[in-house]
Motif scaffolding. Structure first.
Motif, PDB file in Angstrom:
ATOM      1  N   ARG A   1       0.818  -1.215   0.000  1.00 18.33           N
ATOM      2  CA  ARG A   1       0.000   0.000   0.000  1.00 18.33           C
ATOM      3  C   ARG A   1       0.851   1.263   0.000  1.00 18.33           C
ATOM      4  O   ARG A   1       0.555   2.235  -0.699  1.00 18.33           O
ATOM      5  CB  ARG A   1      -0.923   0.033   1.222  1.00 18.33           C
ATOM      6  N   ILE A   2       1.916   1.263   0.798  1.00 18.67           N
ATOM      7  CA  ILE A   2       2.719   2.470   0.992  1.00 18.67           C
ATOM      8  C   ILE A   2       3.671   2.740  -0.169  1.00 18.67           C
ATOM      9  O   ILE A   2       3.881   3.894  -0.566  1.00 18.67           O
ATOM     10  CB  ILE A   2       3.514   2.363   2.311  1.00 18.67           C
ATOM     11  N   ALA A   3       4.270   1.701  -0.716  1.00 16.36           N
ATOM     12  CA  ALA A   3       5.306   1.869  -1.740  1.00 16.36           C
ATOM     13  C   ALA A   3       4.878   2.765  -2.909  1.00 16.36           C
ATOM     14  O   ALA A   3       5.639   3.658  -3.315  1.00 16.36           O
ATOM     15  CB  ALA A   3       5.777   0.508  -2.241  1.00 16.36           C
ATOM     16  N   PRO A   4       3.682   2.589  -3.490  1.00 13.69           N
ATOM     17  CA  PRO A   4       3.298   3.457  -4.621  1.00 13.69           C
ATOM     18  C   PRO A   4       3.189   4.933  -4.243  1.00 13.69           C
ATOM     19  O   PRO A   4       3.346   5.807  -5.094  1.00 13.69           O
ATOM     20  CB  PRO A   4       1.932   2.888  -5.048  1.00 13.69           C
ATOM     21  N   ALA A   5       2.920   5.214  -2.975  1.00 16.24           N
ATOM     22  CA  ALA A   5       2.781   6.608  -2.535  1.00 16.24           C
ATOM     23  C   ALA A   5       4.132   7.304  -2.404  1.00 16.24           C
ATOM     24  O   ALA A   5       4.246   8.509  -2.661  1.00 16.24           O
ATOM     25  CB  ALA A   5       2.034   6.660  -1.207  1.00 16.24           C
ATOM     26  N   VAL A   6       5.167   6.556  -2.013  1.00 11.74           N
ATOM     27  CA  VAL A   6       6.484   7.168  -1.788  1.00 11.74           C
ATOM     28  C   VAL A   6       7.482   6.857  -2.902  1.00 11.74           C
ATOM     29  O   VAL A   6       8.515   7.506  -3.008  1.00 11.74           O
ATOM     30  CB  VAL A   6       7.060   6.728  -0.425  1.00 11.74           C
ATOM     31  N   ARG A   7       7.198   5.823  -3.688  1.00  5.08           N
ATOM     32  CA  ARG A   7       8.007   5.442  -4.854  1.00  5.08           C
ATOM     33  C   ARG A   7       9.515   5.409  -4.549  1.00  5.08           C
ATOM     34  O   ARG A   7      10.310   6.156  -5.134  1.00  5.08           O
ATOM     35  CB  ARG A   7       7.738   6.372  -6.035  1.00  5.08           C
ATOM     36  N   PRO A   8       9.937   4.542  -3.635  1.00  7.44           N
ATOM     37  CA  PRO A   8      11.368   4.454  -3.306  1.00  7.44           C
ATOM     38  C   PRO A   8      12.162   3.831  -4.449  1.00  7.44           C
ATOM     39  O   PRO A   8      11.626   3.050  -5.235  1.00  7.44           O
ATOM     40  CB  PRO A   8      11.376   3.543  -2.074  1.00  7.44           C
ATOM     41  N   GLN A   9      13.430   4.170  -4.507  1.00  9.46           N
ATOM     42  CA  GLN A   9      14.298   3.512  -5.486  1.00  9.46           C
ATOM     43  C   GLN A   9      14.568   2.073  -5.074  1.00  9.46           C
ATOM     44  O   GLN A   9      14.680   1.183  -5.919  1.00  9.46           O
ATOM     45  CB  GLN A   9      15.614   4.271  -5.615  1.00  9.46           C
ATOM     46  N   VAL A  10      14.699   1.855  -3.761  1.00  8.84           N
ATOM     47  CA  VAL A  10      14.999   0.521  -3.238  1.00  8.84           C
ATOM     48  C   VAL A  10      14.060   0.213  -2.070  1.00  8.84           C
ATOM     49  O   VAL A  10      13.849   1.067  -1.203  1.00  8.84           O
ATOM     50  CB  VAL A  10      16.461   0.411  -2.745  1.00  8.84           C
ATOM     51  N   VAL A  11      13.516  -0.989  -2.068  1.00  9.12           N
ATOM     52  CA  VAL A  11      12.771  -1.499  -0.912  1.00  9.12           C
ATOM     53  C   VAL A  11      13.642  -2.546  -0.241  1.00  9.12           C
ATOM     54  O   VAL A  11      14.058  -3.518  -0.881  1.00  9.12           O
ATOM     55  CB  VAL A  11      11.422  -2.124  -1.326  1.00  9.12           C
TER      56      VAL A  11
END
Length: 215
Positions: free
Chosen positions: A41-51
């Motif tokens: 849920r969170i990843a698309p909102a912050v769009r990190p280069q690396v998870v």
């Protein structure tokens, strides 16, 4: 350029500690998440280069989170940071879309270097695991044309599959293996996905054909 990172781990102290270590060494931690659902849920909102992703997220699976994040954010790279160095776990994570794999014994400096290299598109692996991955790719490349790949089930997934084949319900399997009902269902769904099957009947048939019901 600053590398942006999201840290996913179900242990708050470990999660916060890793985020702090990365931040103190020049990386930008844009979010953290405690489980697979929150991560997706969170990843698309912050769009990190690396998870930076743990695999064991309590009752949820890091592998599910990897697949979900890669599907939504194809340009985001996932680096697994796990306590497990089991070969099946490594291969499962890579098949889900992870770029690299480190075990949690890595130092803070090694971790920061791995995150930076991952952001640059370089696959990073704990020493000893790179050979495993290369060997798996070679095995698949040498497989005769038309021969299907053998799915890599974890030991726990195989154990659950064996009990499903014996006719046990998820509740009964959970009681026998000391797992929650949700965890058993998660293993069943992961196994269905890996084997490209659609329901429990097909799963039982597969297990019988493999001789698992007789173990």
């Amino acid at each position: 350029m600053t590398v942006t990172v999201m840290v996913v781990d179900d242990h708050p102290i470990w999660r916060e500690g890793v985020a702090r270590d990365l931040g103190e060494r020049g990386l930008e931690v844009v979010a953290t998440a405690p489980d697979a659902g929150a991560a997706v849920r969170i990843a698309p909102a912050v769009r990190p280069q690396v998870v930076l992703m743990d695999l064991n997220l309590g009752e949820t699976s890091g592998v599910d989170a990897i697949a979900g994040i890669v599907e939504k954010l194809p340009d985001t790279r996932v680096l697994v940071l796990s306590a497990s160095g089991e070969h099946a776990d490594v291969l499962e994570a890579l098949k889900a879309g992870a770029t690299g794999y480190l075990v949690k014994s890595a130092s803070a400096e090694e971790l920061v270097d791995a995150v930076r290299r991952t952001a640059a598109g370089v696959p990073v692996f704990t020493p000893g695991l790179a050979g495993l991955v290369l060997g798996e790719y070679r095995r698949l490349a040498q497989r005769p044309a038309g021969e299907p790949a053998v799915p890599a089930l974890t030991e726990r997934e195989t154990e659950v599959l064996r009990l499903v084949a014996k006719g046990l319900t998820a509740k009964q399997i959970g009681e026998r293996l000391v797992l929650s009902h949700r965890t058993v269902e998660s293993h069943v769904q992961n196994t269905l996905r890996k084997l490209q099957l659609h329901n429990r009947s097909q799963l039982v048939r597969y297990a019988i054909e493999q001789g698992l019901a007789n173990d």
